[in-house]
Design a protein around this motif. Structure first.
Motif, short mmCIF file in Angstrom:
data_model
loop_
_atom_site.label_atom_id
_atom_site.label_comp_id
_atom_site.label_asym_id
_atom_site.label_seq_id
_atom_site.Cartn_x
_atom_site.Cartn_y
_atom_site.Cartn_z
N MET A 167 -11.93 48.19 -57.44
CA MET A 167 -12.00 47.99 -55.99
C MET A 167 -11.68 46.56 -55.58
O MET A 167 -11.23 46.31 -54.46
N ASP A 168 -11.91 45.62 -56.48
CA ASP A 168 -11.64 44.21 -56.15
C ASP A 168 -10.16 44.01 -55.81
O ASP A 168 -9.82 43.26 -54.89
N ILE A 169 -9.28 44.69 -56.56
CA ILE A 169 -7.85 44.57 -56.31
C ILE A 169 -7.49 45.16 -54.94
O ILE A 169 -6.73 44.57 -54.16
N ILE A 170 -8.07 46.32 -54.65
CA ILE A 170 -7.80 46.98 -53.36
C ILE A 170 -8.30 46.13 -52.21
O ILE A 170 -7.61 45.94 -51.20
N ILE A 171 -9.52 45.61 -52.34
CA ILE A 171 -10.10 44.79 -51.27
C ILE A 171 -9.26 43.53 -51.04
O ILE A 171 -9.04 43.11 -49.91
N ASP A 172 -8.78 42.92 -52.14
CA ASP A 172 -7.93 41.73 -52.00
C ASP A 172 -6.66 42.06 -51.21
O ASP A 172 -6.22 41.26 -50.36
N ARG A 173 -6.08 43.22 -51.47
CA ARG A 173 -4.87 43.62 -50.75
C ARG A 173 -5.16 43.84 -49.26
O ARG A 173 -4.37 43.48 -48.40
N LEU A 174 -6.33 44.43 -48.99
CA LEU A 174 -6.71 44.67 -47.60
C LEU A 174 -6.98 43.35 -46.88
O LEU A 174 -6.59 43.17 -45.71
N ILE A 175 -7.64 42.43 -47.57
CA ILE A 175 -7.91 41.13 -46.97
C ILE A 175 -6.61 40.38 -46.70
O ILE A 175 -6.48 39.68 -45.68
N ASN A 176 -5.64 40.55 -47.57
CA ASN A 176 -4.35 39.89 -47.36
C ASN A 176 -3.66 40.41 -46.08
O ASN A 176 -2.97 39.64 -45.39
N ILE A 177 -3.85 41.70 -45.78
CA ILE A 177 -3.31 42.22 -44.53
C ILE A 177 -4.02 41.56 -43.36
O ILE A 177 -3.41 41.19 -42.35
N GLY A 178 -5.34 41.38 -43.50
CA GLY A 178 -6.11 40.71 -42.46
C GLY A 178 -5.63 39.29 -42.25
O GLY A 178 -5.56 38.79 -41.12
N LYS A 179 -5.27 38.62 -43.34
CA LYS A 179 -4.74 37.25 -43.23
C LYS A 179 -3.38 37.25 -42.55
O LYS A 179 -3.03 36.32 -41.81
N ASP A 180 -2.60 38.32 -42.80
CA ASP A 180 -1.31 38.44 -42.12
C ASP A 180 -1.52 38.60 -40.61
O ASP A 180 -0.76 38.06 -39.80
N VAL A 181 -2.58 39.36 -40.25
CA VAL A 181 -2.91 39.52 -38.84
C VAL A 181 -3.27 38.16 -38.24
O VAL A 181 -2.80 37.79 -37.16
N GLN A 182 -4.10 37.42 -38.95
CA GLN A 182 -4.54 36.11 -38.47
C GLN A 182 -3.34 35.19 -38.21
O GLN A 182 -3.27 34.51 -37.18
N LYS A 183 -2.38 35.21 -39.12
CA LYS A 183 -1.19 34.37 -38.95
C LYS A 183 -0.27 34.94 -37.88
O LYS A 183 0.29 34.20 -37.07
N GLY A 184 -0.15 36.27 -37.86
CA GLY A 184 0.77 36.92 -36.93
C GLY A 184 0.40 36.73 -35.48
O GLY A 184 1.28 36.58 -34.62
N VAL A 185 -0.91 36.74 -35.18
CA VAL A 185 -1.35 36.56 -33.79
C VAL A 185 -1.62 35.10 -33.48
O VAL A 185 -1.99 34.76 -32.36
N ASP A 186 -1.46 34.24 -34.49
CA ASP A 186 -1.71 32.80 -34.34
C ASP A 186 -3.15 32.55 -33.89
O ASP A 186 -3.40 31.88 -32.89
N SER A 187 -4.08 33.11 -34.69
CA SER A 187 -5.50 32.99 -34.35
C SER A 187 -6.04 31.60 -34.68
O SER A 187 -5.65 30.99 -35.67
N ARG A 188 -6.96 31.13 -33.85
CA ARG A 188 -7.61 29.85 -34.12
C ARG A 188 -8.77 30.01 -35.10
O ARG A 188 -9.36 29.03 -35.52
N PHE A 189 -9.10 31.26 -35.44
CA PHE A 189 -10.18 31.52 -36.40
C PHE A 189 -9.59 31.56 -37.81
O PHE A 189 -8.96 32.54 -38.21
N LYS A 190 -9.79 30.50 -38.57
CA LYS A 190 -9.18 30.37 -39.88
C LYS A 190 -9.66 31.42 -40.88
O LYS A 190 -8.94 31.77 -41.82
N GLU A 191 -10.89 31.90 -40.72
CA GLU A 191 -11.44 32.88 -41.67
C GLU A 191 -11.37 34.30 -41.14
O GLU A 191 -12.03 35.20 -41.67
N LEU A 192 -10.61 34.54 -40.10
CA LEU A 192 -10.53 35.87 -39.49
C LEU A 192 -10.13 36.93 -40.51
O LEU A 192 -10.69 38.02 -40.55
N GLY A 193 -9.16 36.61 -41.35
CA GLY A 193 -8.67 37.59 -42.33
C GLY A 193 -9.69 37.99 -43.36
O GLY A 193 -9.58 39.06 -43.97
#
Length: 277
Positions: A167-193
Motif C-alpha cells: 500500500m505504501d507504493i500506491i499511497i505514494d502514487r496517489l500523493i504524487n497526484i495531489g502534488k500535481d494538483v497543488q502545482k497545477g492550481v498554483d496553490s499557496r499551501f505547500k503541503e496540500l498534496g
C-alpha cells in the motif's frame, strides 16, 4: 470559475484500474480465501484516511450522482462520522500526552468502528463504483509500513505466506497526484498534496479556489456551513484549517473536549492518520 480536474482524474482512474486488476487476480487464483461478497460491510466500519486526489474525485462523483433527500441523508451520516472521528483523535492525542505506548494507542484505534456515510440502510455501498482504493483492496493481504494486514473475515491465515499488495507504493502514487494538483492550481499551501482526510470530510468539502489556496484568490473568513435543510450542521474545512494531514474539522465536538483552550493548537497539529486492519 470551476477548476478542471480532468487530467488528475485520469491519473487516479488509471491507478484504480490497476488495483481492480490486482483484486481480480486474487479472486481468480485464491477465490476460496477472498470472502468479499454482496452485503458484507466489515470494511465499511474501518477507520482510514484518503489522499487529496481520492477526496476530490469522490467528492466530484458524489456531487454528480446525489441530490435531494438521498444527498441530505448521506451528508447527515457524514456529519455524524466526522464528529466520532474528531472525538477519537482528541482521545488519541490525550493518550499520547499521558505517555501511553504508541502500539497500544494504535491497536485501540484499529479496533474502533465508525460507520461509513456511504453505507446505506440495505448494508450496501451507495457509491460502490467510486469507492476508495482502500475499500477495493480490503479483502486481500496488504502491507503498510512493512506490517501485513488483512480482513479478519477472509480466509488468509497468520503465519502463512501470501502475495501482498504494498500500500505504501500506491499511497505514494496517489500523493504524487495531489502534488500535481497543488502545482497545477498554483496553490499557496505547500503541503496540500500530502493532505489526508476521512471520506466523511471529503464528501462535505467544496474543492474550489479558496479551499485549494489558489494564489491571487482571497481566502474567505472561516464560517460555519450553511444549513442544507436537514440536521447537517458540521463545518466545512477552510483553507486556514489545512494545517496537518488528517486534521479533523472544528465542530461542536470541541465544546465537549475536557482540555483547556491552551491545548487546541497542539491538538490540531498532532493528529494521526487512522488506518484499519
Amino acid at each position: 470559475m470551476a477548476i478542471d480536474f480532468t487530467e488528475y482524474f485520469e491519473k487516479y482512474e488509471a491507478i484504480v484500474a490497476e488495483v481492480d486488476a490486482v483484486f481480480t487476480k486474487f479472486e481468480t487464483e485464491m477465490g476460496d480465501l477472498v470472502k468479499c461478497g454482496k452485503g458484507c460491510s466489515d470494511c465499511c466500519h474501518a477507520l482510514f484516511d484518503i489522499t487529496l486526489a481520492e477526496a476530490i474525485y469522490i467528492n466530484h462523483k458524489f456531487n454528480e450522482n446525489f441530490s435531494g433527500l438521498e444527498r441530505s441523508q448521506v451528508l447527515e451520516r457524514a456529519d455524524k462520522a466526522d464528529r466520532q472521528i474528531h472525538k477519537l483523535k482528541r482521545k488519541v492525542y490525550k493518550a499520547t500526552q499521558e505517555g501511553r505506548p504508541a502500539n497500544e494507542i494504535l491497536n485501540e484505534v484499529a479496533r474502533a468502528r465508525v460507520r461509513c456515510p456511504m453505507l446505506g440502510d440495505d448494508n450496501l455501498c451507495a457509491m460502490y463504483e467510486f469507492r476508495p482504493i482502500t475499500c477495493r483492496l480490503y479483502g486481500v493481504p496488504t502491507s503498510i509500513g512493512g506490517e501485513a494486514h488483512t480482513c479478519s473475515l477472509a480466509g488468509f491465515k497468520g503465519g502463512e505466506k501470501y502475495p501482498t499488495v504494498n500500500m505504501d507504493i500506491i499511497i505514494d502514487r496517489l500523493i504524487n497526484i495531489g502534488k500535481d494538483v497543488q502545482k497545477g492550481v498554483d496553490s499557496r499551501f505547500k503541503e496540500l498534496g500530502n493532505m489526508l482526510l476521512p471520506l466523511s470530510m471529503a464528501l462535505v468539502t467544496e474543492y474550489d479556489e479558496h479551499y485549494l489556496g489558489v494564489k491571487g484568490v482571497e481566502a474567505p473568513k472561516p464560517k460555519k456551513a450553511a444549513q442544507t435543510g436537514t440536521t447537517f450542521t458540521g463545518s466545512k474545512p477552510t483553507p486556514q484549517e489545512i494545517v496537518a494531514p488528517g486534521a479533523a474539522p472544528k465542530d461542536d465536538a470541541c465544546s465537549s473536549c475536557t482540555e483547556d483552550k491552551s491545548s487546541c493548537s497542539s491538538c490540531d497539529i498532532k493528529t494521526v492518520v487512522l488506518g484499519g486492519e
